[in-house]
Each structure stands twice: as C-alpha cells, then as structure tokens.
Design an enzyme around this catalytic site. Sequence first.
Site, short mmCIF file in Angstrom:
data_model
loop_
_atom_site.label_atom_id
_atom_site.label_comp_id
_atom_site.label_asym_id
_atom_site.label_seq_id
_atom_site.Cartn_x
_atom_site.Cartn_y
_atom_site.Cartn_z
N SER A 1 -8.22 -30.51 -40.16
CA SER A 1 -9.25 -30.80 -41.16
C SER A 1 -9.98 -32.05 -40.68
O SER A 1 -9.40 -32.86 -39.93
CB SER A 1 -8.58 -31.10 -42.51
N TYR B 1 -3.02 -35.15 -48.51
CA TYR B 1 -3.55 -34.05 -47.68
C TYR B 1 -4.03 -34.60 -46.33
O TYR B 1 -3.74 -34.04 -45.27
CB TYR B 1 -4.70 -33.39 -48.44
#
Length: 268
Positions: A152, A165
């Site tokens: 990501s 995250y």
Amino acid sequence: MDIFDLSNEIAVVLGAGGALGGAMAEGLAEAGAGVAILDFAVERGQARAKSIADKGRRAVFVQANALDRASLRAAHEAVTRELGAPTILVNAVGGNDPAAQVTEDRSFENLSAEAWRANFDLNLCGGVLFPCQEFGAAMVKRGRGSIINIASVSAHIPLSRVVAYSAAKAAVLNLTRFLAREWATKGVRVNSITPGFFPADQNRRLLFNADGSPTPRAKAILDHTPMRRMGEPSELIGAVIFLASDKASGFVTGADIRVDGGFLAQTI
Ligand SMILES: NC(=O)c1ccc[n+]([C@@H]2O[C@H](COP(=O)([O-])OP(=O)(O)OC[C@H]3O[C@@H](n4cnc5c(N)ncnc54)[C@H](O)[C@@H]3O)[C@@H](O)[C@H]2O)c1
C-alpha cells in the site's frame, strides 16, 4: 511475444472475492493461467470464479481462511487436486480495520492492543506470512514459483489515521524483501505491488459520503495524486502478469511496483 503467456501456470489468488484480487485473478486467467479463487466470502468468490469460467478460462473457487493454517492446507490440497500444483501466489487479503484507526474520539494513545493486533494478523499473518508458509514452502520444494504480495502507499509513507494498517503494510514490504533473499536461489521470486487508491469495500467509508460525494480525505488524496484520479482495479493486471511470468521478470525479486497514479512521486 509469449513472455506474458501463463498457460503453463497455476495461480492461487487469496482474497480474489474482493475488488483488487478479483481483477488480478481475471487478468491471470486471461493470460492463460488456471486460477484458484481463495476467499472466505463464498458468494463473492464463487461469482468471480464463474465470471472467469464463463469467459472460457480455467477457474475454481475454494473457500479458505487466510488466518487459519489448517484451512490454507486444506485449500492447497483442493487446488492441487483440481488444477495442479500452484506456481503463482497472489496475496490480496488485507484491509484497514477501523477499530485501530486514530479518530477525533480515539487518540493514538488510546488505541487498543487488540485492534492493533487484529490489523497485524490480517495484513501481515493472513496477508503474507501464513500463505507463504503454506504455498511458498511447497514452491521452494519444487524449485519454481512467483509470489506477489500487495502492499500500500501507506507502507512507504504512513497515511494519517490508519496507523496500524500502515505499520502492518510496511512490514509486508519488509517481509517481501526478506523472502526474496531467502528463496532467491531456490527458484521462487517474491515481489510486491503497491496500489494507490482504488475504491473498494474496505476503504469506501473513508473515501465517500453516504450520498456518493468524495469525503475531505478523498479530496486530499486526489490533490496529492499527480493523475488527479483514483485507480481502476484492472489497472493492476499488467503489473501482476509481469511479476508472475518467469519469462518476463525472471531476474526480478524483492522489487515493488507502484501502481498509484504518481502518488508516491509527489511532495509539494
Ligand atoms: N482498494 C485499495 O485502494 C487498496 C489500496 C492499497 C492496498 N490495498 C490492499 O489490496 C488488498 C485487496 O484489497 P481490496 O481493496 O481488494 O479489498 P476487498 O475488501 O475488496 O477484498 C479483500 C478480500 O479478502 C477477503 N478476506 C478478508 N479476510 C480474509 C481471510 N481471513 N481469509 C480469506 N479471505 C479474506 C475478503 O472476503 C475480500 O473478498 C488488501 O491487502 C488491501 O489492503 C487496497
């Protein structure tokens, strides 16, 4: 150009019931691979397998829980029985668990350990570690395979609010490089793709209001994206086929391909 031909390959795509995994599974099947759709969501997984099979390509759905090693072992056996031994693994299970997000009501200091661990379990253990232990280890034994993990942009530079995250995705990049080195002489390549922003179930609430208009966060993202738009899941297909194919990327391991509209290339 047959360097992108995957007709001798069997691909396992974990999380292929979802937006990004599903699109990558379609692309791998289109390039000729037999594709196993693994997901714990039965309906979505079956629908994706059917959509691929309806196009005349090879696809099966196998229910699996990426957090449960016994379930991965059973899924591995089912895939091998139905399609053959996997040679490609795409790890697309993951997402942000809002319980470990910094909000106006929840400061970093007040994040719960449980929520933090849940993010690491999903993105790091289910997202990379357990599937690599199950499928990657078998590839190492056979001396051939390509593993593609999904990172990501927040793995590179932490985004605001989604702290657990971001940290877990940073660990995904790190583990990708560790495995690349570990298995480099064993015929197994390990790389990652860094997607920018692609509207999907796991981030929709952060990006869009109930009426479909972009949230201030989505506006900030677009302002920071040189291409001034979000991605379409099908825009990941080129990168995944390249990394999956030994003929196209045989000397590539430990690499990360950014598919982000330039997000990580921009500062001010
Ligand atoms: N959508 C984006 O903008 C974006 C951006 C960067 C990275 N990513 C990453 O890409 C990956 C895929 O994201 P997505 O947007 O397609 O999400 P998604 O929620 O659409 O898909 C995730 C899929 O994983 C499945 N899943 C979740 N936990 C599972 C488990 N324990 N076992 C088996 N299946 C499980 C879900 O059922 C779902 O089908 C994730 O790692 C995500 O963090 C997404």
